[in-house]
Design a protein around this motif. Structure first.
Motif, PDB file in Angstrom:
ATOM      1  N   ILE A  45     -22.760   5.395 -21.562  1.00 18.33           N
ATOM      2  CA  ILE A  45     -23.497   5.441 -19.905  1.00 18.33           C
ATOM      3  C   ILE A  45     -24.131   6.758 -19.702  1.00 18.33           C
ATOM      4  CG2 ILE A  45     -22.478   6.067 -17.628  1.00 18.33           C
ATOM      5  CD1 ILE A  45     -19.923   4.397 -18.499  1.00 18.33           C
ATOM      6  N   ASN A  46     -23.904   7.930 -20.285  1.00 18.62           N
ATOM      7  CA  ASN A  46     -24.626   8.918 -19.930  1.00 18.62           C
ATOM      8  C   ASN A  46     -25.909   9.204 -20.847  1.00 18.62           C
ATOM      9  OD1 ASN A  46     -23.574  10.529 -17.510  1.00 18.62           O
ATOM     10  ND2 ASN A  46     -21.824  10.085 -18.821  1.00 18.62           N
ATOM     11  N   ARG A  47     -26.104   8.097 -21.926  1.00 15.50           N
ATOM     12  CA  ARG A  47     -27.300   7.918 -22.934  1.00 15.50           C
ATOM     13  C   ARG A  47     -27.483   9.423 -23.676  1.00 15.50           C
ATOM     14  NH1 ARG A  47     -31.904   4.415 -20.227  1.00 15.50           N
ATOM     15  NH2 ARG A  47     -30.429   3.417 -18.902  1.00 15.50           N
ATOM     16  N   ARG A  48     -26.092   9.517 -24.096  1.00 18.66           N
ATOM     17  CA  ARG A  48     -25.767  10.849 -24.918  1.00 18.66           C
ATOM     18  C   ARG A  48     -25.435  10.302 -26.465  1.00 18.66           C
ATOM     19  NH1 ARG A  48     -28.632  14.988 -22.753  1.00 18.66           N
ATOM     20  NH2 ARG A  48     -27.724  15.271 -20.694  1.00 18.66           N
ATOM     21  N   TYR A  50     -25.512   9.334 -30.094  1.00 16.49           N
ATOM     22  CA  TYR A  50     -26.176   9.798 -31.236  1.00 16.49           C
ATOM     23  C   TYR A  50     -26.754   8.433 -31.832  1.00 16.49           C
ATOM     24  CZ  TYR A  50     -24.756  14.594 -30.360  1.00 16.49           C
ATOM     25  OH  TYR A  50     -24.517  15.845 -29.554  1.00 16.49           O
ATOM     26  N   THR A  51     -27.603   7.939 -31.498  1.00 14.37           N
ATOM     27  CA  THR A  51     -28.207   6.809 -32.216  1.00 14.37           C
ATOM     28  C   THR A  51     -29.399   7.221 -33.319  1.00 14.37           C
ATOM     29  OG1 THR A  51     -29.866   6.405 -30.598  1.00 14.37           O
ATOM     30  CG2 THR A  51     -27.859   5.113 -30.341  1.00 14.37           C
ATOM     31  N   ILE A  52     -29.635   6.534 -34.069  1.00 10.88           N
ATOM     32  CA  ILE A  52     -30.560   7.079 -35.081  1.00 10.88           C
ATOM     33  C   ILE A  52     -31.833   7.302 -34.468  1.00 10.88           C
ATOM     34  CG2 ILE A  52     -32.020   6.141 -37.244  1.00 10.88           C
ATOM     35  CD1 ILE A  52     -29.555   4.735 -38.170  1.00 10.88           C
ATOM     36  N   ASN A  53     -32.230   6.189 -33.575  1.00 16.65           N
ATOM     37  CA  ASN A  53     -33.618   6.736 -32.713  1.00 16.65           C
ATOM     38  C   ASN A  53     -33.553   8.060 -32.115  1.00 16.65           C
ATOM     39  OD1 ASN A  53     -36.077   5.807 -31.784  1.00 16.65           O
ATOM     40  ND2 ASN A  53     -35.076   5.132 -29.786  1.00 16.65           N
ATOM     41  N   GLU A  75     -32.900   1.427 -33.741  1.00 17.70           N
ATOM     42  CA  GLU A  75     -31.690   1.368 -33.402  1.00 17.70           C
ATOM     43  C   GLU A  75     -31.617   2.473 -32.131  1.00 17.70           C
ATOM     44  OE1 GLU A  75     -27.717   2.606 -35.619  1.00 17.70           O
ATOM     45  OE2 GLU A  75     -28.168   4.100 -34.380  1.00 17.70           O
ATOM     46  N   THR A  76     -31.780   1.678 -31.031  1.00 22.02           N
ATOM     47  CA  THR A  76     -31.394   2.392 -29.612  1.00 22.02           C
ATOM     48  C   THR A  76     -30.197   1.940 -29.292  1.00 22.02           C
ATOM     49  OG1 THR A  76     -32.503   0.489 -28.559  1.00 22.02           O
ATOM     50  CG2 THR A  76     -33.811   2.218 -29.078  1.00 22.02           C
TER      51      THR A  76
END
Ligand SMILES: [Zn+2]
Length: 112
Positions: A45-48, A50-53, A75-76
């Motif tokens: 939700i907070n866009r935190r 750890y995606t590869i991107n 990978e987003t």
């Protein structure tokens, strides 16, 4: 006559401060899911998350940003949870299991 009685509730609210209520608060507060799931949800939700991107943007951690599942796109979080062919298939099965007859939408629409 005004009373100046001490109140734990009033003190808590004063110390906590004023915050805007976010529309997704019901997804994380009083959620009966596993704390690990709720924490992961909070990160997404907070866009935190750890995606590869995201790791690639930090530099030095990884240079390969392709999704390890489909190897077709970066990978987003949007791809990882909604646009990847594997996650779309999983979402569709999950919605069918819940008797919800519609296709899965993107993150913003699903969160709303
Ligand atoms: Zn993928």
């Amino acid at each position: 006559m005004e009373t100046d009685e001490f109140s734990i509730n009033a003190m808590y609210k004063k110390l906590r401060g004023e915050y805007i209520k976010v529309p997704w608060r019901r997804m994380t507060c009083n959620n009966q899911g596993s704390p690990k799931w709720i924490f992961a949800l909070y990160l997404v939700i907070n866009r935190r998350l750890y995606t590869i991107n995201r790791l690639a943007r930090w530099g030095g951690i990884t240079n390969d940003t392709l999704c390890p599942l489909c190897m077709e796109a970066n990978e987003t979080y949007q791809h990882l949870f909604f646009t990847c062919i594997f996650s779309r298939m999983l979402w569709q099965k999950f919605l069918n299991w819940l008797s919800i007859n519609r296709a899965s939408n993107g993150w913003t629409e699903e969160l709303t």
